[in-house]
Write an enzyme that holds these catalytic residues in place. Structure first.
Site, PDB file in Angstrom:
ATOM      1  NE  ARG A  46      -2.968   0.416   3.454  1.00 55.60           N
ATOM      2  CZ  ARG A  46      -2.019   0.626   4.529  1.00 55.60           C
ATOM      3  NH1 ARG A  46      -1.622   1.713   4.818  1.00 55.60           N
ATOM      4  NH2 ARG A  46      -2.277  -0.024   5.455  1.00 55.60           N
ATOM      5  CE1 TYR A  98     -16.261  10.594 -16.047  1.00 51.68           C
ATOM      6  CE2 TYR A  98     -15.889  10.929 -13.847  1.00 51.68           C
ATOM      7  CZ  TYR A  98     -16.154  10.142 -14.881  1.00 51.68           C
ATOM      8  OH  TYR A  98     -16.603   8.776 -14.895  1.00 51.68           O
ATOM      9  CG  ASP A 170      -9.573  15.312 -15.500  1.00 52.15           C
ATOM     10  OD1 ASP A 170      -9.020  14.694 -16.512  1.00 52.15           O
ATOM     11  OD2 ASP A 170     -10.452  14.729 -14.954  1.00 52.15           O
ATOM     12  CE  LYS A 195     -12.345   6.924 -18.712  1.00 50.57           C
ATOM     13  NZ  LYS A 195     -12.712   8.282 -18.153  1.00 50.57           N
TER      14      LYS A 195
END
Ligand code: PLP
Length: 379
Positions: A46, A98, A170, A195
């Site tokens: 982690r 978004y 973004d 994406k």
């Protein structure tokens, strides 16, 4: 080194133990420590993992930033950045974000005392009016989804800087291959690596890049504390996708220009939205701040819901699905898919009408794609 080389080599030296040319999938949750007095570079996955580290280094280098952080999704990356805010802070956000980012601001962060103003980022004098004494962050997307509107990143950066607000872009829609917001004055870059960066529609992932040491330290702390990190195999798949980002983007764009021009001349299309078209309202700005126009093409069809439904369902190569940025072409109906979380009033304000369709143009043969659009429009 140049972009194409960095994509393949940045953070991706041969494995020091085995000489493996490809960064191995270090599929382990924890790392053996030789001594209680001195721990090794990695302790627990982690906090850090060599496969993830390679991905973070590669993405940072492609954006021209010092530090990269990988997350379990673009939305987790968004939260990783918004976590820099405290109750009482104010955010100036772009008008058409978004949907998931809007949802986070509206339904999560407003509830814990973060104030948000949605500003007109296309008109700098209007945009300046949105600032307050407590403005700590500016958040935009350029181009926007689904109408591909473009904001002047360098000008917004100046305004943000004069208010000492962190400027977040973004950059999902263009990827670092076509736009490098840090070089235009942004402080933090957010990606949905789902994406173009991973590029094959086979993982969900996110990333953040920054050269701001203080913001990096805080986000790195929260990445470990909050723990929304990607799995190791997903890191490796993303890294594999990243290697071909440049060649994919070139093909994505060539196909998009070809199809956008063809659509524009079709009698059943009322309007095409693509920044690569000279008729696009922000074409000149796009040419100035981007090195390419991307591969999302939106269009108003002649007609309404019924015509849009027939078009989407008639397509054979373009698949009706959420998302974008993969090698395969997709069609999306924003009213019912990507922008379903908005109210009808908000959708109409943004120009998201019943006859709007959004194409994510893939890298199949462009004639096949054109023929598919033609048969769907003709039927
Ligand atoms: C998809 C997307 C996101 C969210 O990313 P996920 O990986 O789906 O969580 C954020 N911003 C933009 C512009 C996107 O297209």
């Amino acid at each position: 080194m140049k972009f194409e080389t960095l994509a393949i080599r940045a953070g991706q030296d041969p494995d020091p133990d085995t000489g493996s040319v490809i960064v191995p999938i270090y599929q382990t949750s924890t790392f053996y420590q030789k001594s209680l007095d001195k721990f090794g570079q990695y302790e627990y996955s982690r906090s850090g993992n060599p496969t993830r580290r390679a991905l973070e280094t590669a993405i940072a280098s492609l954006e021209g930033g010092k530090h990269g952080l990988a997350y379990a999704s673009g939305s987790a990356a968004t939260v990783g950045v918004l976590q820099l805010l405290k109750p009482g802070d104010h955010v100036v956000a772009g008008q058409d974000l978004y949907g998931g980012t809007y949802r986070l601001l509206e339904s999560v962060y407003k509830g814990i005392g973060i104030e948000v103003t949605y500003a007109n980022t296309y008109d700098i004098s209007e945009f300046k009016k949105a600032f307050r004494k407590n403005t700590k962050m500016v958040w935009i997307e350029s181009p926007t989804n689904p109408l591909l509107k473009i904001s002047d990143i360098a000008k917004i950066a100046e305004v943000a800087k004069s208010h000492k607000a962190l400027f977040v872009v973004d950059n999902t829609f263009l990827s670092p291959y076509f736009q490098k917001p840090l070089s235009l004055g942004a402080d933090i870059i957010v990606h949905s690596t789902t994406k173009y960066i991973a590029g094959h529609s086979d993982i969900i992932g996110g990333a953040v890049v920054t050269s701001d040491e203080e913001a990096f330290k805080a986000m790195k702390f929260y990445q470990n504390a909050g723990g929304a990190v990607p799995g190791i195999l997903d890191c490796w798949l993303t890294l594999r996708g990243l290697k071909t980002l440049a060649v994919r983007m070139k093909e994505h764009e060539a196909n998009s220009i070809y199809l956008a021009k063809w659509l524009q001349s079709h009698p059943k299309i009322r309007k095409v939205f693509y920044p690569g078209l000279p008729t696009h309202e922000n074409h000149e700005l796009a040419k100035k701040q981007q090195t390419g126009f991307g591969a999302v093409v939106s269009a108003y069809l002649d007609g309404g819901y019924d015509e849009a439904k027939k078009f989407c369902e008639n397509l054979k190569i373009f698949m009706l699905a959420e998302s974008l940025g993969g090698v395969e072409s997709l069609v999306c109906y924003p009213v019912k898919m990507s922008h379903a979380v908005l109210s009808e009033e908000d959708r109409l304000k943004q120009g998201i009408t019943a006859n709007l369709v959004r194409l994510s143009v893939g890298i199949e043969n462009k004639e096949d794609l054109k023929d598919d659009l033609a048969q769907a429009l003709d039927n």
